[in-house]
Enzyme design. Structure first.
Site, PDB file in Angstrom:
ATOM      1  N   VAL A  71       0.812  -1.226   0.000  1.00  0.00           N
ATOM      2  CA  VAL A  71       0.000   0.000   0.000  1.00  0.00           C
ATOM      3  C   VAL A  71       0.843   1.273   0.000  1.00  0.00           C
ATOM      4  O   VAL A  71       0.324   2.357  -0.267  1.00  0.00           O
ATOM      5  CB  VAL A  71      -0.991   0.043   1.190  1.00  0.00           C
ATOM      6  N   ASN A  97      -6.512  -0.686   6.564  1.00  0.00           N
ATOM      7  CA  ASN A  97      -6.109  -1.348   7.814  1.00  0.00           C
ATOM      8  C   ASN A  97      -4.609  -1.609   7.939  1.00  0.00           C
ATOM      9  O   ASN A  97      -4.083  -1.704   9.050  1.00  0.00           O
ATOM     10  CB  ASN A  97      -6.880  -2.677   7.935  1.00  0.00           C
ATOM     11  N   TYR A 170       5.169   5.562  14.985  1.00  0.00           N
ATOM     12  CA  TYR A 170       3.834   4.952  14.970  1.00  0.00           C
ATOM     13  C   TYR A 170       2.771   5.953  15.462  1.00  0.00           C
ATOM     14  O   TYR A 170       1.744   6.159  14.817  1.00  0.00           O
ATOM     15  CB  TYR A 170       3.843   3.702  15.840  1.00  0.00           C
TER      16      TYR A 170
HETATM   17  P1  NAD Z   1      -0.910  -7.363  11.957  1.00  0.00           P
HETATM   18  O1  NAD Z   1       0.566  -7.270  11.929  1.00  0.00           O
HETATM   19  O2  NAD Z   1      -1.549  -8.694  12.175  1.00  0.00           O
HETATM   20  O3  NAD Z   1      -1.546  -6.743  10.641  1.00  0.00           O
HETATM   21  C1  NAD Z   1      -0.947  -5.759   9.862  1.00  0.00           C
HETATM   22  C2  NAD Z   1      -1.275  -6.051   8.420  1.00  0.00           C
HETATM   23  O4  NAD Z   1      -0.712  -5.027   7.593  1.00  0.00           O
HETATM   24  C3  NAD Z   1      -0.676  -7.387   7.977  1.00  0.00           C
HETATM   25  O5  NAD Z   1      -1.659  -8.090   7.253  1.00  0.00           O
HETATM   26  C4  NAD Z   1       0.464  -6.958   7.066  1.00  0.00           C
HETATM   27  O6  NAD Z   1       0.747  -7.892   6.046  1.00  0.00           O
HETATM   28  C5  NAD Z   1      -0.101  -5.663   6.486  1.00  0.00           C
HETATM   29  N1  NAD Z   1       0.929  -4.843   5.894  1.00  0.00           N
HETATM   30  C6  NAD Z   1       2.118  -4.477   6.430  1.00  0.00           C
HETATM   31  N2  NAD Z   1       2.816  -3.729   5.553  1.00  0.00           N
HETATM   32  C7  NAD Z   1       2.045  -3.624   4.434  1.00  0.00           C
HETATM   33  C8  NAD Z   1       2.205  -2.988   3.190  1.00  0.00           C
HETATM   34  N3  NAD Z   1       3.313  -2.292   2.898  1.00  0.00           N
HETATM   35  N4  NAD Z   1       1.204  -3.089   2.278  1.00  0.00           N
HETATM   36  C9  NAD Z   1       0.080  -3.806   2.550  1.00  0.00           C
HETATM   37  N5  NAD Z   1      -0.126  -4.412   3.722  1.00  0.00           N
HETATM   38  C10 NAD Z   1       0.842  -4.335   4.650  1.00  0.00           C
HETATM   39  O7  NAD Z   1      -1.370  -6.355  13.084  1.00  0.00           O
HETATM   40  P2  NAD Z   1      -2.834  -5.800  13.450  1.00  0.00           P
HETATM   41  O8  NAD Z   1      -2.819  -5.570  14.896  1.00  0.00           O
HETATM   42  O9  NAD Z   1      -3.886  -6.633  12.875  1.00  0.00           O
HETATM   43  O10 NAD Z   1      -2.800  -4.373  12.746  1.00  0.00           O
HETATM   44  C11 NAD Z   1      -3.801  -3.912  11.857  1.00  0.00           C
HETATM   45  C12 NAD Z   1      -4.018  -2.425  12.051  1.00  0.00           C
HETATM   46  O11 NAD Z   1      -4.554  -2.214  13.353  1.00  0.00           O
HETATM   47  C13 NAD Z   1      -2.729  -1.594  11.979  1.00  0.00           C
HETATM   48  O12 NAD Z   1      -3.001  -0.384  11.282  1.00  0.00           O
HETATM   49  C14 NAD Z   1      -2.434  -1.304  13.430  1.00  0.00           C
HETATM   50  O13 NAD Z   1      -1.703  -0.120  13.600  1.00  0.00           O
HETATM   51  C15 NAD Z   1      -3.832  -1.181  13.993  1.00  0.00           C
HETATM   52  N6  NAD Z   1      -3.926  -1.343  15.438  1.00  0.00           N
HETATM   53  C16 NAD Z   1      -3.651  -2.529  16.054  1.00  0.00           C
HETATM   54  C17 NAD Z   1      -3.771  -2.623  17.432  1.00  0.00           C
HETATM   55  C18 NAD Z   1      -3.539  -3.903  18.184  1.00  0.00           C
HETATM   56  O14 NAD Z   1      -3.563  -3.870  19.424  1.00  0.00           O
HETATM   57  N7  NAD Z   1      -3.316  -5.021  17.543  1.00  0.00           N
HETATM   58  C19 NAD Z   1      -4.140  -1.497  18.182  1.00  0.00           C
HETATM   59  C20 NAD Z   1      -4.382  -0.307  17.517  1.00  0.00           C
HETATM   60  C21 NAD Z   1      -4.280  -0.237  16.158  1.00  0.00           C
END
Ligand code: NAD
Length: 272
Positions: A71, A97, A170
């Protein structure tokens, strides 16, 4: 999975979930498919993981495909949208996401780590949202499908508002997503495009596994969560489905924190 004969809130809609191959994205993809959406599971690296999510959806009678794109790369995002138009004619829902963490103290933070996180978390959301909005405007309203012409949901974080030492790249990306989301919402509302964010608290996914996978770490994390449990991807999937549905038709330009109260300054509960 909703019974196919029952009302499904996202029927006849095409939804793109970036980073849909794991964690929260996989939870959102499954929740949207269960409500009748055809889901495009975007992934950057692991085709196998993306295919597992697609299989989990199709085994339950849902519709999903996987499409690879980084992305943060404009040419790959443009190619992904071309492929979506070729295969599905249009798009109705974007869930922005994808996100990464590359942690470091501020004093040790390299430009490379700073730039990488901003590129994926913030520029990636800009690029996908711009292409989605262009497609929504090109296609125009489809009131028999959804009241809004298009819906964009940005995955933010509690760190949109909570500062985070050791994670300045972040936290900055998530603060930026707040103004990206609000400015898009203001500009796109006349086109009947709704733009909102979800601010998850601590959700059990690979991104933060160190924070919950041992009992000691989980106990420490729980001191930040008044509601007393760590979140699951389904918690966020449920909010995303609602935001994308016509039930949220008057909701635009807002962040819904789904965080078990993490933004309630829990340190003040017994210390003020
Ligand atoms: P995760 O690592 O399981 O998911 C992140 C996803 O982003 C993965 O599928 C990864 O392949 C994808 N990704 C990474 N780089 C990419 C790129 N260059 N192009 C396309 N896709 C890419 O972690 P998650 O917790 O599921 O995170 C998803 C979202 O939720 C993120 O934006 C994260 O900041 C946010 N978030 C997560 C939490 C938490 O506690 N897990 C809390 C707040 C926000």
């Amino acid at each position: 999975m909703a019974d196919s004969s029952s009302f499904q809130r996202l029927q006849h809609q095409i939804a793109l979930v970036t980073g849909g191959s794991s964690g929260i994205g996989a939870g959102v993809a499954k929740a949207m498919a269960a409500e009748g959406a055809t889901v495009i599971v975007n992934y950057a690296h692991s085709a196998e993981e993306a295919q597992e999510v697609v299989a989990a959806i199709t085994e339950k009678g849902g519709k999903a495909v996987a499409i690879k794109a980084d992305v943060s790369k404009e040419d790959e995002v443009l190619a992904m949208f071309d492929q979506i138009r070729e295969q599905f004619q249009t798009l109705h829902i974007l869930v922005n996401n994808s996100g990464i963490q590359q942690d470091s103290t501020f004093l040790e933070m390299t430009l490379e780590k700073w730039q990488k996180v901003i590129d994926v978390n913030l520029t990636g959301q800009f690029l996908c949202a711009r292409e989605a909005a262009r497609e929504f405007v090109r296609r125009g309203p489809q009131p028999d499908v959804s009241k809004a012409t298009g819906k964009i949901i940005c995955m933010s974080s509690v760190h949109e508002v909570i500062p985070w030492a050791g994670h300045v790249n972040y936290a900055t990306s998530k603060g930026g997503i707040m103004q990206l989301m609000k400015s898009m919402a203001q500009e796109l509302a006349p086109h009947k495009i709704r733009v909102n964010s979800i601010g998850p608290g601590a959700i059990k996914t690979p991104i933060n596994h160190e924070a919950w996978e041992t009992p000691e770490a989980a106990e420490k994390l729980l001191t930040l969560i008044p509601y007393g449990r760590i979140g699951e991807p389904q918690d966020i999937g449920d909010v995303a489905v609602w935001l994308a549905s016509d039930e949220a038709d008057y909701v635009t330009g807002t962040t819904i924190f789904a965080d078990g109260g993490m933004t309630l300054y829990p340190g003040f509960a017994d210390n003020g």
